[in-house]
Design a protein around this motif. Structure first.
Motif, PDB file in Angstrom:
ATOM      1  N   MET A  98     -51.887  26.203 -95.586  1.00 51.35           N
ATOM      2  CA  MET A  98     -52.495  25.131 -94.791  1.00 51.35           C
ATOM      3  C   MET A  98     -53.813  24.619 -95.379  1.00 51.35           C
ATOM      4  O   MET A  98     -54.181  23.467 -95.188  1.00 51.35           O
ATOM      5  N   LEU A 161     -61.836  17.047 -75.515  1.00 51.57           N
ATOM      6  CA  LEU A 161     -60.626  16.424 -76.071  1.00 51.57           C
ATOM      7  C   LEU A 161     -59.569  16.257 -74.994  1.00 51.57           C
ATOM      8  O   LEU A 161     -58.865  15.246 -74.945  1.00 51.57           O
TER       9      LEU A 161
ATOM     10  N   LEU B   5     -58.287  19.254 -94.341  1.00 52.02           N
ATOM     11  CA  LEU B   5     -58.658  20.472 -93.620  1.00 52.02           C
ATOM     12  C   LEU B   5     -59.830  21.172 -94.299  1.00 52.02           C
ATOM     13  O   LEU B   5     -60.748  21.663 -93.635  1.00 52.02           O
ATOM     14  N   PRO B  73     -61.510  12.992 -82.213  1.00 52.32           N
ATOM     15  CA  PRO B  73     -60.638  14.111 -81.834  1.00 52.32           C
ATOM     16  C   PRO B  73     -59.611  14.546 -82.880  1.00 52.32           C
ATOM     17  O   PRO B  73     -59.305  15.730 -82.975  1.00 52.32           O
ATOM     18  N   LEU B  76     -60.426  17.448 -85.225  1.00 51.97           N
ATOM     19  CA  LEU B  76     -60.690  18.672 -84.465  1.00 51.97           C
ATOM     20  C   LEU B  76     -59.394  19.305 -83.992  1.00 51.97           C
ATOM     21  O   LEU B  76     -59.269  20.525 -83.954  1.00 51.97           O
ATOM     22  N   LEU B  79     -57.931  21.049 -86.848  1.00 57.57           N
ATOM     23  CA  LEU B  79     -58.698  22.269 -87.059  1.00 57.57           C
ATOM     24  C   LEU B  79     -58.260  23.357 -86.075  1.00 57.57           C
ATOM     25  O   LEU B  79     -58.142  24.524 -86.430  1.00 57.57           O
ATOM     26  N   ASN B  80     -58.034  22.930 -84.847  1.00 57.07           N
ATOM     27  CA  ASN B  80     -57.558  23.859 -83.818  1.00 57.07           C
ATOM     28  C   ASN B  80     -56.269  24.552 -84.234  1.00 57.07           C
ATOM     29  O   ASN B  80     -56.103  25.743 -84.030  1.00 57.07           O
ATOM     30  N   ASP B  81     -55.354  23.786 -84.810  1.00 56.93           N
ATOM     31  CA  ASP B  81     -54.086  24.345 -85.298  1.00 56.93           C
ATOM     32  C   ASP B  81     -54.363  25.442 -86.322  1.00 56.93           C
ATOM     33  O   ASP B  81     -53.745  26.498 -86.297  1.00 56.93           O
ATOM     34  N   PHE B  82     -55.317  25.143 -87.223  1.00 57.12           N
ATOM     35  CA  PHE B  82     -55.640  26.112 -88.268  1.00 57.12           C
ATOM     36  C   PHE B  82     -56.222  27.382 -87.647  1.00 57.12           C
ATOM     37  O   PHE B  82     -55.851  28.493 -88.022  1.00 57.12           O
ATOM     38  N   MET B  83     -57.134  27.195 -86.666  1.00 55.12           N
ATOM     39  CA  MET B  83     -57.753  28.355 -86.009  1.00 55.12           C
ATOM     40  C   MET B  83     -56.688  29.190 -85.287  1.00 55.12           C
ATOM     41  O   MET B  83     -56.746  30.414 -85.295  1.00 55.12           O
ATOM     42  N   HIS B  85     -53.582  29.465 -86.089  1.00 52.41           N
ATOM     43  CA  HIS B  85     -52.863  30.166 -87.142  1.00 52.41           C
ATOM     44  C   HIS B  85     -53.662  31.403 -87.569  1.00 52.41           C
ATOM     45  O   HIS B  85     -53.129  32.488 -87.756  1.00 52.41           O
ATOM     46  N   PHE B  86     -54.967  31.206 -87.687  1.00 51.38           N
ATOM     47  CA  PHE B  86     -55.871  32.270 -88.093  1.00 51.38           C
ATOM     48  C   PHE B  86     -55.848  33.424 -87.103  1.00 51.38           C
ATOM     49  O   PHE B  86     -55.795  34.585 -87.475  1.00 51.38           O
TER      50      PHE B  86
END
Lengths: 164, 111
Positions: A98, A161, B5, B73, B76, B79-83, B85-86
């Motif tokens: 990603m 959001l 990203l 938005p 962000l 980014l939320n998707d990445f977090m 995943h993390f």
């Protein structure tokens, strides 16, 4: 700038010998890393200092996520230090699927601590290893997003959001 | 290699910029308002705002001379998707390990 480490820790209601075995033995790893499909967990392990672990765990979409680890320090029931990377199916180091500027190599330290009464604390600490400035910034952004209280504040932004 | 990203994550690597984003979550603000809490020079404030703007995390209005900043938005959410995943690869693995350990021990006592 040396990035601050990312740490995740957990106290398990299990004796340290069992936590160690379950965390380091691929037969056990398959059961907890890939609980829905343990047979799909692939592992080629050479568990000694300088040895490597090439593994693949099926993700929710069925695609296998490969990783590779090189062991730098192994102290049974105490500590494992390794360098961790995403990998391809042949074990070659690959970028994060990603975020391509995610550090190619992460130095991962796992500490095992016997808390008595059959409980064990395990703490995993990550820092970028041999990283470029861009990789360090990517890591720091993610770390800040998860830790340092900012993950709670991030809720404020999510609320904003949701109201759009 | 600067994908979106990575730009977003690099923008978040600085505490001043994170504070600015949180301020903007409460509503739009002018550059002066955004810079007010910090003991930074005007050029330093402008630089932070430019980084946020380039990362697509905020936009600048065209209104009058103040050109108020607002949160964007889209980035962000990405980014939320990445977090998420993390968190899956860290916290969820700990959860799975915990479940497996308790199952193993339950089996052990049944014997």
């Amino acid at each position: 700038m040396t990035p601050a480490p990312l740490t995740v820790s957990r106290v398990f209601k299990a004796p340290i010998a069992l936590v160690w075995a379950v965390h380091t033995d691929p037969k056990h790893q398959a059961k907890w890393l890939s609980p829905d499909n343990p047979e799909g967990y692939l592992s080629k392990l050479d568990f000694r200092v300088g040895g490597t672990h090439h593994y693949g765990a099926p993700g929710p979409d069925g695609a296998i996520m490969y990783g590779t680890q090189t062991f730098r320090e192994i102290v049974p029931m105490k500590k494992v230090v390794l360098v961790q990377s995403f990998a391809d199916k042949d074990g070659n180091i690959a970028p994060h699927p990603m975020a391509p500027t995610w550090p190619r190599e992460i130095l991962s330290t796992t500490d095992y601590e016997d808390l008595g009464n059959g409980t064990t604390r395990m703490a995993v600490t990550w820092v970028p290893f041999n990283a470029t400035t861009v990789e360090e910034a990517t890591f720091e952004g993610a770390r800040a997003g998860m830790q340092g209280g900012w993950d709670h504040q991030f809720g404020q932004i999510e609320a904003y959001l949701a109201g759009l | 290699m600067t994908d979106q990203l990575s730009l977003t994550l690099a923008a978040l690597a600085d505490p001043t910029r994170r504070a600015m984003l949180l301020r903007l979550a409460a509503g739009t603000a002018t550059v002066n308002e955004l810079g007010a809490p910090f003991t930074l020079s005007q050029p330093a404030i402008s630089k932070h705002i430019k980084v946020l703007e380039r990362a697509g995390l905020i936009s600048r209005g065209r209104l009058a001379q103040t050109r108020p900043c607002r949160l964007e938005p889209g980035k962000l959410l990405e980014l939320n998707d990445f977090m998420d995943h993390f968190r899956v690869v860290t916290e969820q693995q700990m959860d799975q390990l915990e479940t497996y350990l308790s199952e193993l021990q339950a089996k052990g006592t049944e014997k």
